[in-house]
Design a protein around this motif. Sequence first.
Motif, PDB file in Angstrom:
ATOM      1  N   GLU A   7       0.825  -1.204   0.000  1.00  0.00           N
ATOM      2  CA  GLU A   7       0.000   0.000   0.000  1.00  0.00           C
ATOM      3  C   GLU A   7       0.864   1.261   0.000  1.00  0.00           C
ATOM      4  O   GLU A   7       0.534   2.258  -0.656  1.00  0.00           O
ATOM      5  N   LEU A   8       1.969   1.225   0.730  1.00  0.00           N
ATOM      6  CA  LEU A   8       2.889   2.368   0.733  1.00  0.00           C
ATOM      7  C   LEU A   8       3.457   2.612  -0.661  1.00  0.00           C
ATOM      8  O   LEU A   8       3.480   3.747  -1.155  1.00  0.00           O
ATOM      9  N   LEU A   9       3.920   1.538  -1.295  1.00  0.00           N
ATOM     10  CA  LEU A   9       4.501   1.660  -2.631  1.00  0.00           C
ATOM     11  C   LEU A   9       3.462   2.115  -3.647  1.00  0.00           C
ATOM     12  O   LEU A   9       3.733   2.977  -4.489  1.00  0.00           O
ATOM     13  N   ASP A  10       2.263   1.541  -3.567  1.00  0.00           N
ATOM     14  CA  ASP A  10       1.205   1.925  -4.505  1.00  0.00           C
ATOM     15  C   ASP A  10       0.806   3.388  -4.323  1.00  0.00           C
ATOM     16  O   ASP A  10       0.578   4.109  -5.296  1.00  0.00           O
ATOM     17  N   PHE A  11       0.725   3.820  -3.085  1.00  0.00           N
ATOM     18  CA  PHE A  11       0.261   5.176  -2.805  1.00  0.00           C
ATOM     19  C   PHE A  11       1.312   6.233  -3.141  1.00  0.00           C
ATOM     20  O   PHE A  11       1.008   7.257  -3.758  1.00  0.00           O
ATOM     21  N   LEU A  12       2.566   5.981  -2.758  1.00  0.00           N
ATOM     22  CA  LEU A  12       3.599   7.006  -2.920  1.00  0.00           C
ATOM     23  C   LEU A  12       4.369   6.904  -4.236  1.00  0.00           C
ATOM     24  O   LEU A  12       4.869   7.907  -4.742  1.00  0.00           O
ATOM     25  N   ASP A  13       4.456   5.698  -4.792  1.00  0.00           N
ATOM     26  CA  ASP A  13       5.219   5.523  -6.033  1.00  0.00           C
ATOM     27  C   ASP A  13       4.347   5.388  -7.273  1.00  0.00           C
ATOM     28  O   ASP A  13       4.834   5.532  -8.393  1.00  0.00           O
ATOM     29  N   ASP A  14       3.063   5.093  -7.087  1.00  0.00           N
ATOM     30  CA  ASP A  14       2.220   4.806  -8.250  1.00  0.00           C
ATOM     31  C   ASP A  14       0.979   5.686  -8.315  1.00  0.00           C
ATOM     32  O   ASP A  14       0.133   5.502  -9.187  1.00  0.00           O
ATOM     33  N   LYS A  15       0.834   6.610  -7.371  1.00  0.00           N
ATOM     34  CA  LYS A  15      -0.304   7.536  -7.347  1.00  0.00           C
ATOM     35  C   LYS A  15      -1.641   6.801  -7.264  1.00  0.00           C
ATOM     36  O   LYS A  15      -2.681   7.334  -7.637  1.00  0.00           O
ATOM     37  N   LYS A  16      -1.627   5.555  -6.785  1.00  0.00           N
ATOM     38  CA  LYS A  16      -2.855   4.761  -6.731  1.00  0.00           C
ATOM     39  C   LYS A  16      -3.807   5.306  -5.669  1.00  0.00           C
ATOM     40  O   LYS A  16      -3.408   5.576  -4.542  1.00  0.00           O
ATOM     41  N   ASP A  17      -5.084   5.425  -6.036  1.00  0.00           N
ATOM     42  CA  ASP A  17      -6.129   5.898  -5.115  1.00  0.00           C
ATOM     43  C   ASP A  17      -5.755   7.233  -4.476  1.00  0.00           C
ATOM     44  O   ASP A  17      -6.092   7.499  -3.321  1.00  0.00           O
ATOM     45  N   SER A  18      -5.028   8.048  -5.228  1.00  0.00           N
ATOM     46  CA  SER A  18      -4.561   9.318  -4.674  1.00  0.00           C
ATOM     47  C   SER A  18      -5.200  10.492  -5.398  1.00  0.00           C
ATOM     48  O   SER A  18      -5.147  10.582  -6.622  1.00  0.00           O
ATOM     49  N   GLN A  19      -5.822  11.370  -4.634  1.00  0.00           N
ATOM     50  CA  GLN A  19      -6.350  12.603  -5.188  1.00  0.00           C
ATOM     51  C   GLN A  19      -5.313  13.704  -5.004  1.00  0.00           C
ATOM     52  O   GLN A  19      -4.362  13.555  -4.233  1.00  0.00           O
ATOM     53  N   MET A  20      -5.492  14.799  -5.705  1.00  0.00           N
ATOM     54  CA  MET A  20      -4.529  15.888  -5.629  1.00  0.00           C
ATOM     55  C   MET A  20      -4.346  16.354  -4.183  1.00  0.00           C
ATOM     56  O   MET A  20      -5.310  16.650  -3.488  1.00  0.00           O
ATOM     57  N   GLY A  21      -3.109  16.369  -3.746  1.00  0.00           N
ATOM     58  CA  GLY A  21      -2.799  16.835  -2.397  1.00  0.00           C
ATOM     59  C   GLY A  21      -2.734  15.741  -1.351  1.00  0.00           C
ATOM     60  O   GLY A  21      -2.210  15.961  -0.255  1.00  0.00           O
ATOM     61  N   ASP A  22      -3.254  14.540  -1.669  1.00  0.00           N
ATOM     62  CA  ASP A  22      -3.267  13.456  -0.681  1.00  0.00           C
ATOM     63  C   ASP A  22      -1.862  13.069  -0.233  1.00  0.00           C
ATOM     64  O   ASP A  22      -1.579  12.974   0.966  1.00  0.00           O
ATOM     65  N   ALA A  23      -0.988  12.810  -1.214  1.00  0.00           N
ATOM     66  CA  ALA A  23       0.363  12.349  -0.883  1.00  0.00           C
ATOM     67  C   ALA A  23       1.115  13.391  -0.064  1.00  0.00           C
ATOM     68  O   ALA A  23       1.776  13.063   0.925  1.00  0.00           O
ATOM     69  N   ASN A  24       1.003  14.651  -0.463  1.00  0.00           N
ATOM     70  CA  ASN A  24       1.702  15.714   0.269  1.00  0.00           C
ATOM     71  C   ASN A  24       1.212  15.812   1.708  1.00  0.00           C
ATOM     72  O   ASN A  24       1.993  16.024   2.637  1.00  0.00           O
ATOM     73  N   ALA A  25      -0.096  15.657   1.892  1.00  0.00           N
ATOM     74  CA  ALA A  25      -0.668  15.744   3.237  1.00  0.00           C
ATOM     75  C   ALA A  25      -0.205  14.582   4.115  1.00  0.00           C
ATOM     76  O   ALA A  25       0.176  14.774   5.278  1.00  0.00           O
ATOM     77  N   ILE A  26      -0.223  13.371   3.561  1.00  0.00           N
ATOM     78  CA  ILE A  26       0.209  12.195   4.320  1.00  0.00           C
ATOM     79  C   ILE A  26       1.697  12.283   4.638  1.00  0.00           C
ATOM     80  O   ILE A  26       2.137  12.006   5.762  1.00  0.00           O
ATOM     81  N   ILE A  27       2.478  12.691   3.650  1.00  0.00           N
ATOM     82  CA  ILE A  27       3.923  12.798   3.839  1.00  0.00           C
ATOM     83  C   ILE A  27       4.264  13.841   4.893  1.00  0.00           C
ATOM     84  O   ILE A  27       5.195  13.673   5.684  1.00  0.00           O
ATOM     85  N   ALA A  28       3.505  14.931   4.917  1.00  0.00           N
ATOM     86  CA  ALA A  28       3.760  15.982   5.899  1.00  0.00           C
ATOM     87  C   ALA A  28       3.607  15.463   7.323  1.00  0.00           C
ATOM     88  O   ALA A  28       4.299  15.901   8.242  1.00  0.00           O
TER      89      ALA A  28
END
Length: 228
Positions: A7-28
């Motif tokens: 799930e980490l790889l899919d979310f952060l490396d593949d943009k899977k199930d990610s809306q604009m701003g999601d990754a930045n918010a989680i990473i923060a």
Amino acid sequence: MKLNIKELLDFLDDKKDSQMGDANAIIAVLGEDLNASAYKHFRGGKVEILNDSVLPGTNKGKRLDRWILDKTNNNLFQCEIKNWAATAIGGKSLKSDASIEETKKIVEYYWKRELNNNLSSKGEHPNGVTKVLLKMKLPDKHSKIKVQPLLIYWMPISSDIDGLHPLSVVSVKSLHLPMVTEFSKLYVFSVSLYLRQLYKNGKGQKLIDIDTPHFEHRIKILNKLGDK
């Protein structure tokens, strides 16, 4: 805290199930804990992430993200952590089950990009990456220990020719950076490559258990904000 590697790889490396701003918010909220603890996991838990701030020792100047103590080798790493994921500007998607060839292509892309930008001899230094080569003020308890610079990236990146080793070492001299530094080597660690090494395209480890003290503290704050 146990995290699902796929799930980490899919979310952060593949943009899977990610809306604009999601990754930045989680990473923060999670990023620095995740990346520093992943390095600790890579080292078999034989290093310690210190709570001391990584400061230049002057009122002004650049600061870094973590001190990591390697008691076995009597080293102290001053660490700069870059949480850049596939959703960042210029990011490239890489699936969790990507082939070796696909992974190497992305790793090479990111390394060349760093060499042409943040690690370029033509740029201004120290910048947000090369500041890791500035000697920081040592914590009082470890004032006589050898210091090494360590760059920890989320993204799949390596200076090695085969491009698949999570930890690689660069000769600082080979970068020809227009800045003064006492360090001769720069260590580069990729969290994404390490997790892929563990995951083995679904045939290996499914979860990773890491320390996330700052993340857990922030979650408690969020929970309090939601209390009635």
